[in-house]
Scaffold this active site. Sequence first.
Site, PDB file in Angstrom:
ATOM      1  N   LYS A  45       1.076  -1.038   0.100  1.00 38.60           N
ATOM      2  CA  LYS A  45       0.111   0.151  -0.131  1.00 38.60           C
ATOM      3  C   LYS A  45       0.883   1.237   0.185  1.00 38.60           C
ATOM      4  O   LYS A  45       1.848   1.364   0.620  1.00 38.60           O
ATOM      5  CB  LYS A  45      -0.820  -0.215   1.210  1.00 38.60           C
ATOM      6  N   SER A  80     -10.058   1.898   2.934  1.00 38.16           N
ATOM      7  CA  SER A  80      -8.727   2.827   1.893  1.00 38.16           C
ATOM      8  C   SER A  80      -7.781   1.951   0.984  1.00 38.16           C
ATOM      9  O   SER A  80      -7.256   2.308   0.259  1.00 38.16           O
ATOM     10  CB  SER A  80      -8.102   3.736   2.615  1.00 38.16           C
ATOM     11  N   SER A  90      -9.981  -0.433   6.886  1.00 34.88           N
ATOM     12  CA  SER A  90      -9.618  -0.396   5.344  1.00 34.88           C
ATOM     13  C   SER A  90      -8.608  -1.454   4.956  1.00 34.88           C
ATOM     14  O   SER A  90      -8.285  -1.492   3.707  1.00 34.88           O
ATOM     15  CB  SER A  90      -8.399   0.828   5.534  1.00 34.88           C
TER      16      SER A  90
HETATM   17  N1  GLN Z   1     -13.046   4.307   6.138  1.00 35.28           N
HETATM   18  C1  GLN Z   1     -12.519   4.525   7.205  1.00 35.28           C
HETATM   19  C2  GLN Z   1     -12.131   6.075   7.411  1.00 35.28           C
HETATM   20  O1  GLN Z   1     -12.318   6.769   6.381  1.00 35.28           O
HETATM   21  C3  GLN Z   1     -11.518   3.707   7.640  1.00 35.28           C
HETATM   22  C4  GLN Z   1     -10.055   4.020   7.040  1.00 35.28           C
HETATM   23  C5  GLN Z   1      -8.846   3.067   7.448  1.00 35.28           C
HETATM   24  O2  GLN Z   1      -9.215   2.127   8.123  1.00 35.28           O
HETATM   25  N2  GLN Z   1      -7.892   3.663   7.036  1.00 35.28           N
HETATM   26  O3  GLN Z   1     -11.673   6.666   8.018  1.00 35.28           O
END
Ligand code: GLN
Length: 485
Positions: free
Chosen positions: A79, A154, A178
């Site tokens: 990532k 994400s 994410s």
């Molecule tokens: N979707 C969640 C957010 O927008 C989690 C994101 C993540 O786990 N990095 O914060």
Amino acid sequence: MDLWKKSVKELSQLISNKEVKPSEVVESFIKRKEDIEPKINSYVTDLYEKALEDAKIKDSQLSGMNDIPPLFGIPIAIKDNISTKGIKTTCSSKILENYVPPFNATVIEKLNNQGYIITGKTNLDEFAMGSSTENSAFFVTKNPWDLERVPGGSSGGSAACVGAGIVPASLGSDTGGSIRQPAAFCGVVGLKPTYGRVSRYGLVAFASSLDQIGPITRTVEDSAIILNVIAGKDERDSTSRDLPAVDFTHAIGKDIKGIKIGIPKEFFSEGLDPQIKEAVLSAAKQLEKEGAEIVEISLPTAKYAIEAYYIIAPSEASSNLARFDGVRYGYRAKDYKDLDDMYSKTRDEGFGAEVKRRIMLGTYSLSSGYYDAYYLKAQKVRTLIYQEFMKAFENVDVILTPTTPDVAFKIGEKSNDPIQMYLSDIFTVSINMATVPAISIPCGFKDNLPIGMQLIAKPFNEEILFTVGHYYERLNDFYKRFPDG
Ligand code: GLN
């Protein structure tokens, strides 16, 4: 032999038996990638050519080697918020578009020590803020099962490339879901380890008390193999825990008789797609038939997790992202009057809308007049959520829930409605708040779109996730299905 269809475990065996060379493995993934990557766009930086050169060097090393590490010659995608020395690490943000870190994250050092092969840096929602990868400053990644749909986020790029079969494994990061949510949307296995299990050194911080790096793989066993490598105390991350080393693969293949599986009723109520509910409950039935004990439990405070998370995560983000000021890293605005103007133009031009929204939310929650009402209150809710999970684990060994309330949604469907987007993490955020480990495992399909179920365990008990997850996976074989090329 379609090497690209093989798991990390299988590839590792073929390489260590010297039946297959690392370059043959990489070549097979390159072929598959050439067909699919242009359709899904999972990589911000594609390094397959470099991977092939790297693999050829490994081919020649292999002949003289006796002890071959499990990840030797294994292609893995990373990532793009995990620092890689000499390779751009953009966080899918304009502000870091040309940033090349001078150091490796600890997880990358550990993978390097094994002789892994990096295939590239994967797309994400800018600074890991989002649930669809639509917040990337560069482009949207598509779901390999349906190109009109999001891969989740994400870590959408990291889940899409594994789901598509263009790499056998990747690393993602999980702050509120994410790793698990995109894994569920792309039909792969995603693990959020216990907070403190894996070093965060070199992971670009979003919300430091919630962030964890974890593997995205095709099988549960592969998840255990990679966790073995990346876990452990790191002097450079004071929140990483010093625990006796465990071999997580020992949890694979164990019996599940007598294991108590809790089903929290709040995770199966309205808002959940009926086919997902059915898929997860039938998984529970299957496990029960195999000797596990199913216990209904209640986690009433978990429903406040989203609200509390959207105070705590943005608060930490507002502080963590203060370093992007046009001086230390990356982008700097061209025209400005003075230093203050330079800061503010750089941040205005460099950050996208969602990142700005979080910085404003967080700065507001931490400001002196509102701190008690928002930040402190959210921290209290977090403690209650933690206590509730610990209490539940007095009676059960593992908790089973859906990973997401719905399957992958259409690109654009939620991008103008932040609240709807935030709600797609409704079943995953409480796990980060409670610091516990959880894994998402494919458990069916709805109209050819993958469904994921989530197994949750006590802190530092990833083993039981692997035992139950692997047992279930072998009964069902969903992991053998690939989207069409
Ligand atoms: N979707 C969640 C957010 O927008 C989690 C994101 C993540 O786990 N990095 O914060």
